[in-house]
Design an enzyme around this catalytic site. Structure first.
Site, PDB file in Angstrom:
ATOM      1  N   GLU A 259      74.727  15.509 107.635  1.00  0.00           N
ATOM      2  CA  GLU A 259      75.737  16.224 108.412  1.00  0.00           C
ATOM      3  C   GLU A 259      76.591  15.301 109.291  1.00  0.00           C
ATOM      4  O   GLU A 259      76.558  15.389 110.529  1.00  0.00           O
ATOM      5  CB  GLU A 259      75.075  17.328 109.240  1.00  0.00           C
ATOM      6  CG  GLU A 259      74.435  18.386 108.365  1.00  0.00           C
ATOM      7  CD  GLU A 259      73.886  19.584 109.118  1.00  0.00           C
ATOM      8  OE1 GLU A 259      73.796  19.506 110.363  1.00  0.00           O
ATOM      9  OE2 GLU A 259      73.542  20.586 108.478  1.00  0.00           O
ATOM     10  N   GLU A 366      70.170  21.655 101.639  1.00  0.00           N
ATOM     11  CA  GLU A 366      69.447  22.161 102.808  1.00  0.00           C
ATOM     12  C   GLU A 366      69.807  23.603 103.099  1.00  0.00           C
ATOM     13  O   GLU A 366      70.978  23.952 103.227  1.00  0.00           O
ATOM     14  CB  GLU A 366      69.735  21.317 104.051  1.00  0.00           C
ATOM     15  CG  GLU A 366      68.919  21.771 105.277  1.00  0.00           C
ATOM     16  CD  GLU A 366      69.250  21.004 106.543  1.00  0.00           C
ATOM     17  OE1 GLU A 366      69.399  19.772 106.461  1.00  0.00           O
ATOM     18  OE2 GLU A 366      69.374  21.635 107.615  1.00  0.00           O
TER      19      GLU A 366
END
Length: 520
Positions: A259, A366
């Protein structure tokens, strides 16, 4: 409010479909209990289906968990276009002659939190929990993510070299977290699935490499791509790969960073490192890509996946990197997270990337329920099923859950960013609970082996809750997965799945997997 790990209030426990059901007040469904006295397994899926049979597996909010029925094709109603008494709510038309992407696999993640919770169980239950994910009598997942050092799903804040200004990385070392919470369970899983593919993801480098000198918050690597700290971070990641290899664990893949967009937002409270798309492009081509190649982790040995972030800026991020030939030469795939899709309700950007960059695979890496554990929440199970179906239909080659196991609070998590998981461990009484998400995964992972190919299909329906995806697996069987998130049952016409079109029915809040022998 949900009970803590020492006290659970439930209405009833009983066993059907090999599930010991446990109900919680106000829950929309139930969990399946596993303890030292009784612990069921998922049924094995037949590799050969008789020509005249269709095998149907069903899970639903009210009653079933992976309930199996073997039906003769003659038991289904044959569809006649001139007259049909069941008023179909959906028509699925399958074109077996047109196929799209090939499945790489499905997975989870070996986080510190998962290992910490596993260690609260006795040896037998630890073995069974890992089997639930990786064994033939479990989900049979073949992929797993491994954080490089700590992440928010750890009980402390750390990296693999927390010695200030260790510019030669002389003090780099694996930690007790690796040896206690990750490596033992990875090795256990490898014994159950010889073809396990692992990929590494880094949340943050040592803080002394970062501009803000902190594990969280807005911070990037000191300097610019091509300069000292950026090259040092690449070396740090390579040392991790080497360290695990020395313990008998090789990695199939690596993501460029977890991220990277979050790391450009101030006040985010967990491990992170910021990269703009332009920074990422330059780091890949000047530092990470060349360093991996020189260290023996080139594309012939290791699959490098970019992004590993939400879909918000996926299009710009991917195009910025992949339209640069120098950077693109090091990239094999594009990994992404599910969180934005829950709010956007659109997977079109995945399809766009799949079309524009067909030589790079797409994989969702994820997913979890956020905000803590909801015991027996069927809605989270449906959310998993929706996302898997839409990701696959838009070109993804795989899908990965997050933590393998969490405690009833949704941790441990040093940043207090509580999550949900497909298995929740209650270490105080040595038992664990399979959530509805676990069984949602089973409807895909048990049937779509690596090498399965998606079959093009068309779905015509006015019901928003009806979704489907269709594959031909490596055993030559057709696999159709059908989801109904509505409060009403639906009659469905299926064309092209068999030589004759036929009708079937799916109940409210249900997922079904149909398996039949290919007639091609």
């Amino acid at each position: 409010m949900f009970p803590d790990s020492g006290s659970f209030n439930f209405l009833n426990i009983y066993a059907t479909d090999s599930c010991i059901k446990k109900f919680y007040p106000e829950a929309t469904s139930f969990v399946c209990v596993c303890n030292s006295e009784e612990c069921d397994s998922l049924p094995k899926v037949e590799s050969v289906v008789d020509d005249d049979k269709v095998v149907v597996f069903e899970s639903n909010a009210k009653e079933y968990r992976f309930h199996k029925e073997v039906k003769k094709f003659d038991n289904f109603s044959v569809y006649d276009e001139s007259y049909h008494p069941h008023h179909p709510q959906a028509i699925i038309t399958i074109n077996p002659s047109k196929m799209d992407q090939t499945i790489l696999g499905f997975g989870g993640a070996f986080t510190d939190s998962g290992g910490i919770n596993l260690r609260t169980l006795n040896d037998k239950l630890q073995q069974h929990l890992i089997q639930d994910y990786f064994g033939q009598e479990g989900l049979e997942i073949n992929m797993a993510r491994v954080p490089i050092g700590g992440c928010d799903c750890s009980n402390r804040n750390y990296t693999l070299d927390d010695y200030e200004d260790d510019f030669e990385l002389k003090n780099f070392s694996l930690t007790e977290d690796d040896f206690n919470f990750k490596i033992p369970y990875i090795l256990m899983a490898k014994k159950m699935n010889k073809n396990l593919r692992l990929w590494g993801s880094s949340w943050s480098p040592p803080v002394w490499m970062k501009t803000n000198h902190a594990i969280d918050g807005l911070g990037i690597l000191i300097g610019e791509p091509g300069q000292f700290y950026w090259k040092l971070y690449a070396k740090y990641i390579i040392k991790f790969l080497d360290a695990y290899k020395s313990h008998g664990i090789d990695f199939w893949g690596l993501t460029t960073a977890n991220e990277p967009g979050i790391g450009l937002i101030p006040y985010m409270g967990w491990n992170q490192l910021g990269f703009s798309p332009e920074m990422m492009r330059e780091w890949i081509k000047k530092d990470l890509g060349p360093a991996l190649k020189v260290a023996g982790y080139g594309r012939d040995k290791l699959k490098l996946m970019m992004l590993d972030d939400n879909l918000n800026d996926m299009k710009y991020h991917v195009e910025t990197v992949l339209r640069d030939e120098e950077a693109a030469q090091y990239i094999d795939g594009i990994s992404f997270h599910w969180y934005a899709t829950r709010f956007m309700g659109s997977w079109d950007v995945i399809g766009y990337i799949h079309e524009k960059f067909p030589d790079k695979f797409l994989m969702m890496t994820e997913a979890c329920g956020v905000g803590g554990v909801l015991f027996g929440d069927w809605g989270r199970g449906e959310a998993y099923s929706i996302d898997i179906i839409e990701d696959l239909n838009h070109g993804s080659v795989g899908w990965a859950d997050w933590n393998l196991a969490l405690n009833p609070q949704g941790g441990p998590n040093w940043a207090k960013a509580w999550n949900d998981a497909s298995i929740i461990v209650n270490g105080s009484i040595s038992e664990y609970y399979r959530q509805p998400t676990f069984y949602s995964l089973a409807h895909f992972t048990k049937f779509l082996q690596p090498g399965s190919k998606r079959i093009e299909h068309a779905l015509v329906t006015k019901r928003l809750g009806i979704r489907t995806t269709v594959f031909q697996n490596t055993e030559g069987n057709f696999v159709l997965i059908l989801l109904n998130t509505d409060n009403r049952a639906a009659n469905v016409i299926i064309k092209g799945f068999r030589k004759k079109d036929f009708s079937t029915k799916i109940g409210p809040h249900s997922i079904q997997t149909y398996v039949t022998r290919s007639y091609q």
